[in-house]
Design a protein around this motif. Structure first.
Motif, PDB file in Angstrom:
ATOM      1  N   PHE A   1       0.595  -0.811   0.044  1.00 53.85           N
ATOM      2  CA  PHE A   1      -0.214   0.595  -0.422  1.00 53.85           C
ATOM      3  C   PHE A   1       1.199   1.303   0.125  1.00 53.85           C
ATOM      4  CE2 PHE A   1      -2.058  -3.482   2.767  1.00 53.85           C
ATOM      5  CZ  PHE A   1      -2.803  -3.007   1.978  1.00 53.85           C
ATOM      6  N   HIS A   2       0.594   2.376  -1.279  1.00 55.51           N
ATOM      7  CA  HIS A   2       1.765   3.446  -1.239  1.00 55.51           C
ATOM      8  C   HIS A   2       0.266   4.728  -1.205  1.00 55.51           C
ATOM      9  CE1 HIS A   2       4.980   5.812  -4.194  1.00 55.51           C
ATOM     10  NE2 HIS A   2       3.946   6.150  -2.893  1.00 55.51           N
ATOM     11  N   LEU A   3       0.646   4.918   0.528  1.00 50.09           N
ATOM     12  CA  LEU A   3      -0.161   6.311   0.790  1.00 50.09           C
ATOM     13  C   LEU A   3       0.357   8.041  -0.181  1.00 50.09           C
ATOM     14  CD1 LEU A   3      -2.894   7.521   1.584  1.00 50.09           C
ATOM     15  CD2 LEU A   3      -1.661   7.445   3.877  1.00 50.09           C
ATOM     16  N   GLN A   4       0.222   8.567  -0.999  1.00 47.95           N
ATOM     17  CA  GLN A   4       0.889   9.423  -1.240  1.00 47.95           C
ATOM     18  C   GLN A   4      -0.106  10.675  -0.872  1.00 47.95           C
ATOM     19  OE1 GLN A   4       4.142  10.548  -4.483  1.00 47.95           O
ATOM     20  NE2 GLN A   4       2.611   9.136  -5.357  1.00 47.95           N
ATOM     21  N   ASP A   5      -0.147  11.780   0.132  1.00 50.72           N
ATOM     22  CA  ASP A   5      -0.752  13.547  -0.021  1.00 50.72           C
ATOM     23  C   ASP A   5       0.063  14.708  -0.507  1.00 50.72           C
ATOM     24  OD1 ASP A   5      -2.177  11.747   1.686  1.00 50.72           O
ATOM     25  OD2 ASP A   5      -0.906  12.156   3.417  1.00 50.72           O
ATOM     26  N   PHE A   6      -0.321  14.582  -1.493  1.00 53.79           N
ATOM     27  CA  PHE A   6      -0.388  16.075  -2.200  1.00 53.79           C
ATOM     28  C   PHE A   6      -1.310  17.423  -1.619  1.00 53.79           C
ATOM     29  CE2 PHE A   6      -0.960  12.526  -4.626  1.00 53.79           C
ATOM     30  CZ  PHE A   6       0.160  12.459  -5.577  1.00 53.79           C
ATOM     31  N   ASP A   7      -0.074  18.303  -1.672  1.00 56.58           N
ATOM     32  CA  ASP A   7      -0.443  19.637  -1.392  1.00 56.58           C
ATOM     33  C   ASP A   7      -1.682  20.558  -1.711  1.00 56.58           C
ATOM     34  OD1 ASP A   7       1.907  20.040   0.132  1.00 56.58           O
ATOM     35  OD2 ASP A   7       3.178  20.973  -1.546  1.00 56.58           O
ATOM     36  N   SER A   8      -1.860  19.646  -3.182  1.00 56.90           N
ATOM     37  CA  SER A   8      -3.624  20.363  -3.666  1.00 56.90           C
ATOM     38  C   SER A   8      -4.336  19.137  -4.572  1.00 56.90           C
ATOM     39  CB  SER A   8      -3.355  21.137  -5.131  1.00 56.90           C
ATOM     40  OG  SER A   8      -2.845  20.975  -6.433  1.00 56.90           O
ATOM     41  N   ASP A   9      -5.352  19.439  -4.620  1.00 62.03           N
ATOM     42  CA  ASP A   9      -6.775  18.037  -5.447  1.00 62.03           C
ATOM     43  C   ASP A   9      -6.049  17.610  -6.670  1.00 62.03           C
ATOM     44  OD1 ASP A   9      -7.679  18.624  -2.666  1.00 62.03           O
ATOM     45  OD2 ASP A   9      -9.418  20.326  -4.506  1.00 62.03           O
ATOM     46  N   ASP A  10      -4.857  18.452  -7.121  1.00 59.33           N
ATOM     47  CA  ASP A  10      -4.000  17.742  -8.441  1.00 59.33           C
ATOM     48  C   ASP A  10      -3.560  16.662  -8.405  1.00 59.33           C
ATOM     49  OD1 ASP A  10      -2.161  19.393  -8.368  1.00 59.33           O
ATOM     50  OD2 ASP A  10      -2.469  21.016 -10.242  1.00 59.33           O
ATOM     51  N   GLY A  11      -3.302  15.991  -7.367  1.00 61.11           N
ATOM     52  CA  GLY A  11      -2.881  15.353  -7.269  1.00 61.11           C
ATOM     53  C   GLY A  11      -2.016  14.260  -8.256  1.00 61.11           C
ATOM     54  N   GLY A  12      -2.934  13.683  -8.470  1.00 55.89           N
ATOM     55  CA  GLY A  12      -3.377  12.344  -9.873  1.00 55.89           C
ATOM     56  C   GLY A  12      -3.044  13.209 -11.030  1.00 55.89           C
ATOM     57  N   GLU A  13      -3.338  14.547 -10.909  1.00 61.63           N
ATOM     58  CA  GLU A  13      -2.646  14.368 -12.355  1.00 61.63           C
ATOM     59  C   GLU A  13      -1.071  14.888 -12.527  1.00 61.63           C
ATOM     60  OE1 GLU A  13      -5.034  18.632 -13.430  1.00 61.63           O
ATOM     61  OE2 GLU A  13      -7.060  16.943 -12.853  1.00 61.63           O
ATOM     62  N   ALA A  14      -0.396  15.534 -11.197  1.00 61.18           N
ATOM     63  CA  ALA A  14       0.862  15.777 -11.329  1.00 61.18           C
ATOM     64  C   ALA A  14       1.340  14.572 -11.284  1.00 61.18           C
ATOM     65  CB  ALA A  14       1.043  16.360  -9.772  1.00 61.18           C
ATOM     66  N   ILE A  15       0.712  13.473 -11.167  1.00 65.68           N
ATOM     67  CA  ILE A  15       1.385  12.319 -11.208  1.00 65.68           C
ATOM     68  C   ILE A  15       1.567  11.400 -12.626  1.00 65.68           C
ATOM     69  CG2 ILE A  15       1.258   9.534 -10.911  1.00 65.68           C
ATOM     70  CD1 ILE A  15       0.264  10.590  -8.631  1.00 65.68           C
ATOM     71  N   GLU A  16       0.539  11.905 -12.963  1.00 60.90           N
ATOM     72  CA  GLU A  16       0.178  11.514 -14.635  1.00 60.90           C
ATOM     73  C   GLU A  16       1.850  12.784 -15.881  1.00 60.90           C
ATOM     74  OE1 GLU A  16      -0.856   9.018 -16.812  1.00 60.90           O
ATOM     75  OE2 GLU A  16      -1.469   8.926 -14.729  1.00 60.90           O
ATOM     76  N   ARG A  17       1.467  13.778 -15.088  1.00 64.13           N
ATOM     77  CA  ARG A  17       2.655  14.995 -16.189  1.00 64.13           C
ATOM     78  C   ARG A  17       4.161  14.501 -15.746  1.00 64.13           C
ATOM     79  NH1 ARG A  17      -0.763  18.933 -13.613  1.00 64.13           N
ATOM     80  NH2 ARG A  17       0.400  18.940 -12.272  1.00 64.13           N
ATOM     81  N   ALA A  18       4.137  13.958 -13.576  1.00 63.11           N
ATOM     82  CA  ALA A  18       6.053  13.494 -14.223  1.00 63.11           C
ATOM     83  C   ALA A  18       5.486  12.311 -14.273  1.00 63.11           C
ATOM     84  CB  ALA A  18       5.519  13.294 -12.836  1.00 63.11           C
ATOM     85  N   LYS A  19       5.379  11.504 -15.495  1.00 64.32           N
ATOM     86  CA  LYS A  19       5.026   9.899 -15.526  1.00 64.32           C
ATOM     87  C   LYS A  19       6.375   9.714 -16.760  1.00 64.32           C
ATOM     88  CE  LYS A  19       2.008   7.680 -17.013  1.00 64.32           C
ATOM     89  NZ  LYS A  19       0.464   6.719 -16.900  1.00 64.32           N
TER      90      LYS A  19
END
Length: 109
Positions: free
Chosen positions: A49-67
């Motif tokens: 289980f990999h729990l990751q907290d982000f500063d803003s609500d666009d965490g999923g989008e940030a991961i997609e950009r970082a891929k």
């Protein structure tokens, strides 16, 4: 704050290897680039289980950009010997392994 929880398979004996990879990754600027505020890794009976907290609500989008970032690609490749898809038939990217939160509570005091 936005959180994601990735569920995968991991041999419990690999926990120190995985923690070491993330120790290196998190010592770079990548967590800040992705907006990651906190990362927690858990294992339970062969599950990861990999729990990751982000500063803003666009965490999923940030991961997609970082891929496409070479550092993200590198850690993804480095984790492959240790982390396996929960459902290899349907897995294409980390978003295919994200759990869906169905309840949230936070102390308001």
């Amino acid at each position: 704050m936005y959180s994601t929880l990735i569920v995968a398979r991991m041999d419990p004996s690999a926990s120190q290897d995985v923690a070491g990879l993330f120790t290196e990754f998190d010592s770079t600027e990548m967590p800040r680039v992705m907006g990651t505020r906190r990362r927690q890794l858990f294992s339970y009976r062969g599950l990861y289980f990999h729990l990751q907290d982000f500063d803003s609500d666009d965490g999923g989008e940030a991961i997609e950009r970082a891929k496409s970032d070479p550092r993200f690609v590198a850690i993804s490749n480095d984790l492959k010997p240790f982390i396996g898809a929960y459902d290899p038939e349907t897995w294409r990217s980390p978003s295919d392994a994200m759990a869906t939160r169905f309840y949230y509570w936070e102390d308001s005091e």
